[in-house]
Enzyme design. Structure first.
Site, mmCIF file in Angstrom:
data_model
loop_
_atom_site.group_PDB
_atom_site.id
_atom_site.type_symbol
_atom_site.label_atom_id
_atom_site.label_comp_id
_atom_site.label_asym_id
_atom_site.label_seq_id
_atom_site.Cartn_x
_atom_site.Cartn_y
_atom_site.Cartn_z
ATOM 1 N N ASP A 172 25.521 94.002 25.937
ATOM 2 C CA ASP A 172 25.571 93.183 24.730
ATOM 3 C C ASP A 172 25.128 94.028 23.541
ATOM 4 O O ASP A 172 24.039 93.841 22.998
ATOM 5 C CB ASP A 172 24.672 91.956 24.880
ATOM 6 C CG ASP A 172 24.762 91.039 23.672
ATOM 7 O OD1 ASP A 172 25.756 91.167 22.919
ATOM 8 O OD2 ASP A 172 23.859 90.225 23.453
ATOM 9 N N PHE A 173 25.984 94.950 23.160
ATOM 10 C CA PHE A 173 25.684 95.831 22.024
ATOM 11 C C PHE A 173 26.220 95.194 20.749
ATOM 12 O O PHE A 173 27.378 94.802 20.672
ATOM 13 C CB PHE A 173 26.294 97.209 22.246
ATOM 14 C CG PHE A 173 25.743 97.896 23.465
ATOM 15 C CD1 PHE A 173 24.416 98.283 23.522
ATOM 16 C CD2 PHE A 173 26.552 98.139 24.571
ATOM 17 C CE1 PHE A 173 23.897 98.909 24.649
ATOM 18 C CE2 PHE A 173 26.048 98.759 25.706
ATOM 19 C CZ PHE A 173 24.715 99.140 25.738
ATOM 20 N N GLU A 174 25.357 95.107 19.750
ATOM 21 C CA GLU A 174 25.703 94.438 18.506
ATOM 22 C C GLU A 174 25.974 95.414 17.366
ATOM 23 O O GLU A 174 26.214 95.009 16.228
ATOM 24 C CB GLU A 174 24.579 93.482 18.109
ATOM 25 C CG GLU A 174 24.239 92.440 19.171
ATOM 26 C CD GLU A 174 25.341 91.411 19.378
ATOM 27 O OE1 GLU A 174 26.189 91.275 18.469
ATOM 28 O OE2 GLU A 174 25.363 90.764 20.437
ATOM 29 N N SER A 175 25.928 96.697 17.645
ATOM 30 C CA SER A 175 26.252 97.727 16.656
ATOM 31 C C SER A 175 26.905 98.888 17.392
ATOM 32 O O SER A 175 26.872 98.957 18.622
ATOM 33 C CB SER A 175 24.992 98.189 15.911
ATOM 34 O OG SER A 175 24.018 98.663 16.813
ATOM 35 N N GLN A 209 32.229 90.607 20.362
ATOM 36 C CA GLN A 209 32.548 89.589 19.369
ATOM 37 C C GLN A 209 34.059 89.313 19.437
ATOM 38 O O GLN A 209 34.835 90.126 19.922
ATOM 39 C CB GLN A 209 32.181 90.092 17.972
ATOM 40 C CG GLN A 209 30.733 90.497 17.814
ATOM 41 C CD GLN A 209 29.798 89.327 17.585
ATOM 42 O OE1 GLN A 209 30.216 88.298 17.073
ATOM 43 N NE2 GLN A 209 28.541 89.485 17.957
#
Length: 484
Positions: A172-175, A209
């Site tokens: 769950d990498f957000e960047s 996303q």
């Protein structure tokens, strides 16, 4: 692991009563339900609405997959499970914690209730940015596997879960991250080697996303890594649940069809399952929450795609605080629903034509500008402030007197529609390709500065630029900056 006769009999009895679709993750089912655990995002400090110990939830048969959130850093491994970490203690000469209660609960949930337990890597506070080289990534994967994989004889590595072994990993990498492909491939290789040698099956998943391709996971998802499932976050984005148009098979911004196309034409695993990622309550995300009843037609639509694998929810505390939501989703999926455990119960086109066009390019393909900042912490939800969208985008953009209504497109390169927003709205640019009409919040624009997640800069932006004390104006591209 050795079980007493009574424990074994109990386990067999419980497993016999669990619906087949929910006895652990099924790669052939479209009725799986994954619920994140570990961040107490509902925020209650105590009482039945606070996050309970893991085992308190596992007798509930409305879900079968639990990603534990999070392994916050990889090179210097660090875990955080909010209040569930209160029962953990420091391990000498290690950045890790020993969590015997959670270790016991993992075993119980797996062996008594048939749950698939994953360890989610990343989260909003992950700041390592990946690895400096492929060699460093491979070495890190070997270390993470030694810590959380099967116990090796003679190993002295610190193990937070003791002899308990998770069922795989979730990303769950957000960047954006570097050299994550060799890290993921090495983990996959290590897991598959154990399975081939007669051990249990392990799984690898990711949580991109909904804008395609996902900015953080794009390299891994470009046919480089074998994933068993991805749970796409259909919230906090223009392509979220709120953009679903009922009564038609052709969607505009709601882009599950895009991810179906990815699964069948790009994914290394053509049988990968794509989950519908949803907020589990109205406080679980900045936008995109829908009730179970409102989700039912969207789930029915998604079930028409062969890649559909079920629903993912953020998160456990939100779901159990939102009475009836979990069972309602399970009913919409066609699985058997059970009442919430009393120990924890509380009160076919590849790309839609109107999707905002990408503003940056990657090594393999163009990517939509990702203006998302997840906030998976002990007290906040997976919230971001990407451009919102209503169902009317791509259907009608008419406001009063021929002007553009709220959340509808009002500008962008190649856009030829109306550019005048209705009274009280401003045309806000999110990229060179996309602008939309929005209200300018007055509550957050105080003399103390802009509140968290408010826009504070970007080309064409004319509003306030000073964030409240403790917040920083973070730039996500030439068109957008926000306080966080």
């Amino acid at each position: 692991m050795i079980f007493s006769v009574n424990t074994l009999v109990l386990s067999l009895h419980v497993l016999a009563t669990i619906p087949a679709a929910l006895a652990g993750f099924s790669t052939s089912s479209s009725s799986n339900v994954a619920v994140y655990y570990g961040q107490n995002s509902y925020g209650a400090g105590s009482g039945p609405l606070a996050q309970q110990r893991l085992s308190a939830y596992c007798s509930n048969t409305n879900f079968n997959i639990i990603p534990l959130a999070f392994l916050l850093s990889i090179t210097q491994p660090t875990i955080n499970f909010a209040n569930a970490g209160n029962n953990c203690t420091a391990i000498a000469d290690s950045t890790l914690l020993s969590c015997p209660q959670l270790a016991a609960d993992i075993s119980t949930c797996q062996n008594v209730y048939g749950k698939t337990i994953l360890l989610s890597v990343g989260g909003a506070t992950y700041t390592e940015g990946g690895f400096s080289s492929a060699a460093a990534a491979t070495a890190a994967a070997n270390n993470i596997w030694a810590i959380f994989g099967p116990v090796k004889s003679g190993s002295t590595v610190a193990r937070p879960f003791g002899t308990s072994v998770i069922d795989g990993f979730d990303f769950d990498f957000e960047s954006t991250v570097s050299n994550m492909v060799p890290f993921a491939k090495q983990l996959r290789s290590l897991m598959d080697a154990v399975t081939t040698a007669g051990g249990k099956r392990y799984y690898l998943t990711a949580a991109p996303q909904c804008p395609y391709p996902d900015a953080a996971d794009k390299d891994m998802l470009a046919g480089a890594v074998y994933f068993d499932a991805i749970w796409v976050q259909f919230y906090n984005n223009y392509c979220g649940l709120q953009s679903y148009t009922p009564g038609t098979t052709v969607q505009n911004n709601f882009n599950f069809a895009t991810w179906q196309n990815w699964a069948k034409t790009v994914s290394l695993n053509p049988n990968v399952k794509v989950f519908l990622g949803v907020p589990a309550s109205s406080t679980a995300a900045g936008s995109g929450y829908l009730s179970a009843a409102a989700l039912a037609p969207i789930i029915k639509y998604c079930k028409t795609f062969s890649s559909f694998g079920g629903v993912m929810m953020w998160d456990m505390s939100q779901a159990f605080a939102n009475s009836g939501f979990l069972s309602g989703v399970a009913a919409a999926l066609g699985t058997s629903a059970a009442s919430i455990s009393t120990t924890a119960k509380a009160a076919s086109t590849s790309k839609p034509s109107t999707t905002p066009k990408p503003t940056t390019t990657s090594k393999s393909s163009s990517t939509t500008l990702k203006v998302t900042t997840s906030a998976k912490t002990a007290t906040s939800s997976k919230a971001s402030v990407t451009p919102k969208a209503s169902v009317s985008i791509g259907v009608t953009a008419s406001g009063t007197a021929g002007t553009v209504a709220e959340w509808n497109q009002c500008g962008g390169q190649d856009y030829s529609g109306n550019t005048q927003c209705s009274s009280g709205l401003t045309c806000v640019p999110y990229s060179v390709w996309y602008s939309q009409c929005e209200k300018v919040s007055t509550n957050a624009n105080t003399s103390a500065g802009l509140a968290a997640w408010m826009q504070c800069g970007g080309q064409g932006y004319t509003g306030p630029t000073t964030c409240q004390v403790g917040l920083t104006c973070v730039t996500y591209g030439v068109w957008y900056s926000q306080c966080q």
